[in-house]
Design a protein around this motif. Sequence first.
Motif, PDB file in Angstrom:
ATOM      1  N   GLY A   1       4.825   7.963   8.297  1.00  0.00           N
ATOM      2  CA  GLY A   1       4.140   9.010   8.317  1.00  0.00           C
ATOM      3  C   GLY A   1       4.218   9.670   9.934  1.00  0.00           C
ATOM      4  O   GLY A   1       4.180   8.859  10.920  1.00  0.00           O
TER       5      GLY A   1
ATOM      6  N   ASP B   1      -6.261  -0.113   3.700  1.00  0.00           N
ATOM      7  CA  ASP B   1      -5.591   0.782   4.276  1.00  0.00           C
ATOM      8  C   ASP B   1      -5.302   2.072   3.768  1.00  0.00           C
ATOM      9  O   ASP B   1      -4.938   3.159   4.372  1.00  0.00           O
ATOM     10  CB  ASP B   1      -4.087   0.198   4.526  1.00  0.00           C
ATOM     11  CG  ASP B   1      -4.094  -0.943   5.614  1.00  0.00           C
ATOM     12  OD1 ASP B   1      -5.020  -1.202   6.281  1.00  0.00           O
ATOM     13  OD2 ASP B   1      -3.222  -1.736   5.497  1.00  0.00           O
ATOM     14  N   ILE B   2      -5.611   2.299   2.543  1.00  0.00           N
ATOM     15  CA  ILE B   2      -5.487   3.774   1.848  1.00  0.00           C
ATOM     16  C   ILE B   2      -6.274   4.709   2.623  1.00  0.00           C
ATOM     17  O   ILE B   2      -5.597   5.715   2.526  1.00  0.00           O
ATOM     18  CB  ILE B   2      -6.040   3.515   0.320  1.00  0.00           C
ATOM     19  CG1 ILE B   2      -5.145   2.470  -0.344  1.00  0.00           C
ATOM     20  CG2 ILE B   2      -6.009   4.802  -0.316  1.00  0.00           C
ATOM     21  CD1 ILE B   2      -3.734   2.846  -0.782  1.00  0.00           C
TER      22      ILE B   2
ATOM     23  N   SER C   1       0.914  -1.262   0.008  1.00  0.00           N
ATOM     24  CA  SER C   1      -0.024   0.084  -0.098  1.00  0.00           C
ATOM     25  C   SER C   1       0.767   1.137  -0.113  1.00  0.00           C
ATOM     26  O   SER C   1       0.642   2.069  -0.551  1.00  0.00           O
ATOM     27  CB  SER C   1      -0.946   0.116   1.179  1.00  0.00           C
ATOM     28  OG  SER C   1      -1.807  -1.074   1.345  1.00  0.00           O
ATOM     29  N   THR C   2       2.040   1.250   0.777  1.00  0.00           N
ATOM     30  CA  THR C   2       2.747   2.208   0.860  1.00  0.00           C
ATOM     31  C   THR C   2       3.556   2.707  -0.666  1.00  0.00           C
ATOM     32  O   THR C   2       3.376   3.666  -1.177  1.00  0.00           O
ATOM     33  CB  THR C   2       4.090   2.071   1.601  1.00  0.00           C
ATOM     34  OG1 THR C   2       3.482   1.782   3.303  1.00  0.00           O
ATOM     35  CG2 THR C   2       4.896   3.065   1.981  1.00  0.00           C
TER      36      THR C   2
ATOM     37  N   MET D   1      -3.973   5.926   5.227  1.00  0.00           N
ATOM     38  CA  MET D   1      -2.773   6.409   4.827  1.00  0.00           C
ATOM     39  C   MET D   1      -3.136   7.671   4.238  1.00  0.00           C
ATOM     40  O   MET D   1      -1.927   8.531   4.271  1.00  0.00           O
ATOM     41  CB  MET D   1      -2.106   5.522   3.782  1.00  0.00           C
ATOM     42  CG  MET D   1      -1.934   4.347   4.479  1.00  0.00           C
ATOM     43  SD  MET D   1      -1.330   2.877   3.158  1.00  0.00           S
ATOM     44  CE  MET D   1       0.304   3.418   2.844  1.00  0.00           C
TER      45      MET D   1
ATOM     46  N   LEU E   1       0.528   4.116  -3.162  1.00  0.00           N
ATOM     47  CA  LEU E   1       0.166   5.143  -2.991  1.00  0.00           C
ATOM     48  C   LEU E   1       1.190   6.114  -3.344  1.00  0.00           C
ATOM     49  O   LEU E   1       0.940   7.158  -3.904  1.00  0.00           O
ATOM     50  CB  LEU E   1      -0.282   5.349  -1.458  1.00  0.00           C
ATOM     51  CG  LEU E   1      -0.718   7.000  -0.950  1.00  0.00           C
ATOM     52  CD1 LEU E   1      -2.079   6.904  -1.871  1.00  0.00           C
ATOM     53  CD2 LEU E   1      -1.187   6.912   0.530  1.00  0.00           C
ATOM     54  N   ASN E   2       2.432   6.066  -2.939  1.00  0.00           N
ATOM     55  CA  ASN E   2       3.494   6.822  -3.397  1.00  0.00           C
ATOM     56  C   ASN E   2       3.850   6.855  -4.712  1.00  0.00           C
ATOM     57  O   ASN E   2       4.411   7.852  -5.337  1.00  0.00           O
ATOM     58  CB  ASN E   2       4.988   6.740  -2.294  1.00  0.00           C
ATOM     59  CG  ASN E   2       4.480   7.154  -1.001  1.00  0.00           C
ATOM     60  OD1 ASN E   2       4.417   8.588  -0.850  1.00  0.00           O
ATOM     61  ND2 ASN E   2       4.462   6.302  -0.095  1.00  0.00           N
TER      62      ASN E   2
ATOM     63  N   ASP F   1      -8.078   0.518  -4.030  1.00  0.00           N
ATOM     64  CA  ASP F   1      -7.895   0.022  -2.867  1.00  0.00           C
ATOM     65  C   ASP F   1      -8.513  -1.666  -3.030  1.00  0.00           C
ATOM     66  O   ASP F   1      -9.731  -1.422  -2.736  1.00  0.00           O
ATOM     67  CB  ASP F   1      -7.923   0.606  -1.649  1.00  0.00           C
ATOM     68  CG  ASP F   1      -7.547  -0.319  -0.368  1.00  0.00           C
ATOM     69  OD1 ASP F   1      -7.011  -1.281  -0.581  1.00  0.00           O
ATOM     70  OD2 ASP F   1      -7.621   0.486   0.532  1.00  0.00           O
TER      71      ASP F   1
ATOM     72  N   ASN G   1      -5.160   9.816   5.639  1.00  0.00           N
ATOM     73  CA  ASN G   1      -6.035  10.418   6.761  1.00  0.00           C
ATOM     74  C   ASN G   1      -7.456  10.541   6.544  1.00  0.00           C
ATOM     75  O   ASN G   1      -8.058  11.778   6.956  1.00  0.00           O
ATOM     76  CB  ASN G   1      -5.207  11.759   7.103  1.00  0.00           C
ATOM     77  CG  ASN G   1      -4.023  11.538   7.704  1.00  0.00           C
ATOM     78  OD1 ASN G   1      -3.623  10.633   8.283  1.00  0.00           O
ATOM     79  ND2 ASN G   1      -2.901  12.547   7.281  1.00  0.00           N
TER      80      ASN G   1
ATOM     81  N   PRO H   1       1.203  10.808   3.277  1.00  0.00           N
ATOM     82  CA  PRO H   1       1.867   9.719   2.862  1.00  0.00           C
ATOM     83  C   PRO H   1       3.453  10.499   2.611  1.00  0.00           C
ATOM     84  O   PRO H   1       3.447  11.881   2.375  1.00  0.00           O
ATOM     85  CB  PRO H   1       1.542   9.306   1.335  1.00  0.00           C
ATOM     86  CG  PRO H   1       0.308  10.310   1.309  1.00  0.00           C
ATOM     87  CD  PRO H   1      -0.172  10.812   2.586  1.00  0.00           C
TER      88      PRO H   1
END
Length: 257
Positions: free
Chosen positions: A225, A48-49, A20-21, A52, A24-25, A41, A54, A230
């Motif tokens: 984070g 978890d997105i 997921s990290t 991540m 997203l990045n 997602d 917020n 992110p």
Amino acid sequence: MSPARHAIAVASGKGGVGKSTVALNLALALRDQDARVGVLDADFYGPDIPLMVNLKRDTSLKRWDFWRGGEVRLEPVERYGLKLMSVGFLLGEQQSLPFSAMSLVMALRQFLGGTNWGELDYLVIDLPPGTADLQEQVTQVLQLSGAVIVVGPQDAAHLDAKRVVELFRLRHVRVLGGVENMSGLVCPHCGETIEVFPRVSDERSLWSLGVRRLATLPLDPTVVGNGHGPLLVAAPESAQAERFRALARDVGAALES
Ligand SMILES: Nc1ncnc2c1ncn2[C@@H]1O[C@H](COP(=O)(O)OP(=O)(O)O)[C@@H](O)[C@H]1O
Ligand SMILES: [Mg+2]
């Protein structure tokens, strides 16, 4: 069916390796190239997105209509210039999804086809770990332009990642390459790299299958984070952010070649 010019799956054999990290990045780094980017997602049991970025449940989404099925259009949630869709926006934080594998596949189709993605250059799909129904189905439901495999430095992570590579190859999905995440820790005091996990041998590694190594990302506390979103949003000037931008350039170039 593809809502984007390029649909990219981010996959792994094991959970917790940083899929997921990376998804997203990578999406944020593609956005920085002035591309229109969406993130789906597809990790329905561990979405978890939203966390991540917020965001919690978006009550404006037509939840009940969605669960009933039928022709529902879902509006993606816009954040940091990305269009995001996650089952996490439809569920309360401690609510789980009582879905069988078959319903999951239907939900995947809904999210892909029923979301108003608009025109996208890239749709990054954050897959659940492993090689089960959903990974299989995603290759059937839409035309993937390629897959990025995330792996940890350990033997077991590589072993399971190789199964994922095989699944994509059997389904004629191009494996763009692999990202080795959590690869050592740079000591903040002395600058030396500490190997945290025992490293896989070359001959047992993902790379031994001819998978290109697209990026090597060390463990870095800024990734986790600090409540500021992110990494590419919280620390865009960091060395780690630059690694993600290089990854996005490589992925973009590979897809155009
Ligand atoms: N390079 C890294 N350095 C430090 N923490 C990381 C790194 N990559 C991921 N993490 C953290 O590890 C945990 C698992 O990452 P995540 O992206 O959720 O993995 P997955 O989606 O594969 O389950 C998260 O808490 C994430 O913030
Ligand atoms: Mg995840």
